[in-house]
Design an enzyme around this catalytic site. Structure first.
Site, short mmCIF file in Angstrom:
data_model
loop_
_atom_site.label_atom_id
_atom_site.label_comp_id
_atom_site.label_asym_id
_atom_site.label_seq_id
_atom_site.Cartn_x
_atom_site.Cartn_y
_atom_site.Cartn_z
CG HIS A 37 -1.90 -0.97 1.40
ND1 HIS A 37 -1.86 -1.98 2.34
CD2 HIS A 37 -3.04 -1.17 0.70
CE1 HIS A 37 -2.93 -2.73 2.23
NE2 HIS A 37 -3.66 -2.28 1.24
CG ASP A 151 -6.21 -6.83 -5.50
OD1 ASP A 151 -6.58 -7.96 -5.19
OD2 ASP A 151 -5.64 -6.05 -4.69
O1 PAF Z 1 -8.26 -3.41 -2.94
C1 PAF Z 1 -8.88 -3.01 -1.93
O2 PAF Z 1 -8.32 -2.82 -0.86
C2 PAF Z 1 -10.37 -2.74 -2.02
O3 PAF Z 1 -11.00 -3.64 -2.88
C3 PAF Z 1 -10.71 -1.28 -2.41
C4 PAF Z 1 -10.23 -0.94 -3.79
C5 PAF Z 1 -10.09 -0.33 -1.40
C6 PAF Z 1 -12.23 -1.08 -2.38
O4 PAF Z 1 -12.76 -1.35 -1.12
#
Ligand code: PAF
Length: 281
Positions: A37, A151
């Site tokens: 992140h 993802d």
């Molecule tokens: O990838 C994620 O953490 C979630 O799917 C997101 C994009 C924040 C949506 O809740």
């Protein structure tokens, strides 16, 4: 770092920022932040004058109530990490801020992007993701949205959503951050017992082998080899290993018929579901 819990307060602040000609990078998350992140945050910080991160565990994307309940919530540590990395604003709403009483769920046609892989194994998941990202973008109105390649299917679906909305928000796909041994970073990795953690990097190794093999072998041969390798590791329970067209996310029979291919996989290890992917070409 400024922290906003309500849409109204956040929007007043953003409007001021925009008046000053600032570009806004936005990183939506569900918290339990890790280096993966943080790399999105860093990219946004480098490319914009202000970076907003949201932490919201979105109930509409969980098809399993227990999964939602068990989702890790580490808000104090998250705030510390975001502050250290230099994020300007954290948006930390409650469910009723994101989904007010008059909220209308938007409807999108993803033309099959949401059907295979995660879509097949987690029914309703992507409509929940699209719903929350749509809502968060409507609130934040960023210049650029940052999402991770980890993802891949989610990223592609959001790309399609932005196209359907004729949105001028730019979407960045950020590279997968990996541990030194190749394991894709994920909030779930910390739940892996020590022995399982040692085995987990095989997922990436098998994806890498597929990338090498696609040069000389057929798709069917690459699939067969990859699934065999995954099935041979007793600790893995293979959910899927697919090679799909990078745009349509449909299975590909003949590699020469697709400009770009992605191999995507999900495996269970010690009851934890891990996903990973690699762009084959
Ligand atoms: O990838 C994620 O953490 C979630 O799917 C997101 C994009 C924040 C949506 O809740």
């Amino acid at each position: 770092m400024l922290l906003f819990k309500t849409v109204a307060d956040l929007q007043i602040h953003i409007a001021q920022q925009k008046q000053n000609g600032r570009t806004i990078g936005f990183v939506p998350t569900m918290g339990a932040l890790h280096q993966g992140h943080l790399s999105l945050m860093k990219q946004s910080i480098n490319e914009n004058t202000a970076t907003i991160c949201s932490i919201f565990v979105n109930p509409t994307q969980f098809n399993d109530a227990e999964d939602l309940q068990k989702y890790p919530r580490t808000i104090e540590k998250d705030i510390e990490l975001l502050t250290q990395v230099g994020v300007d604003i954290l948006f930390l709403p409650e469910v009723n801020e994101v989904y007010p009483d008059n909220w209308q769920t938007p409807s999108f046609d993803f033309q099959g992007l949401d059907e295979l892989m995660e879509g097949e194994h987690r029914p309703g998941h992507f409509s929940g993701v699209a719903e929350v990202v749509y809502r968060l973008l409507d609130i934040v109105q960023p210049t650029t949205l940052y999402m991770g390649q980890k993802d891949y299917q989610q990223w592609r679906i959001i790309q399609s959503m932005l196209t359907q909305l004729s949105s001028d928000i730019r979407l960045k796909r950020c590279v997968i951050e990996r541990e030194i041994d190749g394991l894709a970073m994920s909030s779930r990795n910390v739940r892996l017992p020590e022995e399982a953690r040692m085995i987990a990097p095989n997922i990436n190794k098998i994806l890498e082998l597929a990338r090498q093999e696609i040069i000389t072998l057929t798709i069917q041969e690459v699939l067969l080899n990859a699934r065999k390798r995954l099935n041979e590791i007793a600790e893995f329970t293979l959910d899927y290993f697919e090679i799909v067209d990078a745009q349509s996310l449909q299975r590909v029979e003949n590699k020469d018929k697709s400009e770009s291919l992605v191999a995507c996989t999900a495996v269970y290890l010690a009851n934890i579901r891990l996903i990973d992917n690699i762009i084959l070409r």
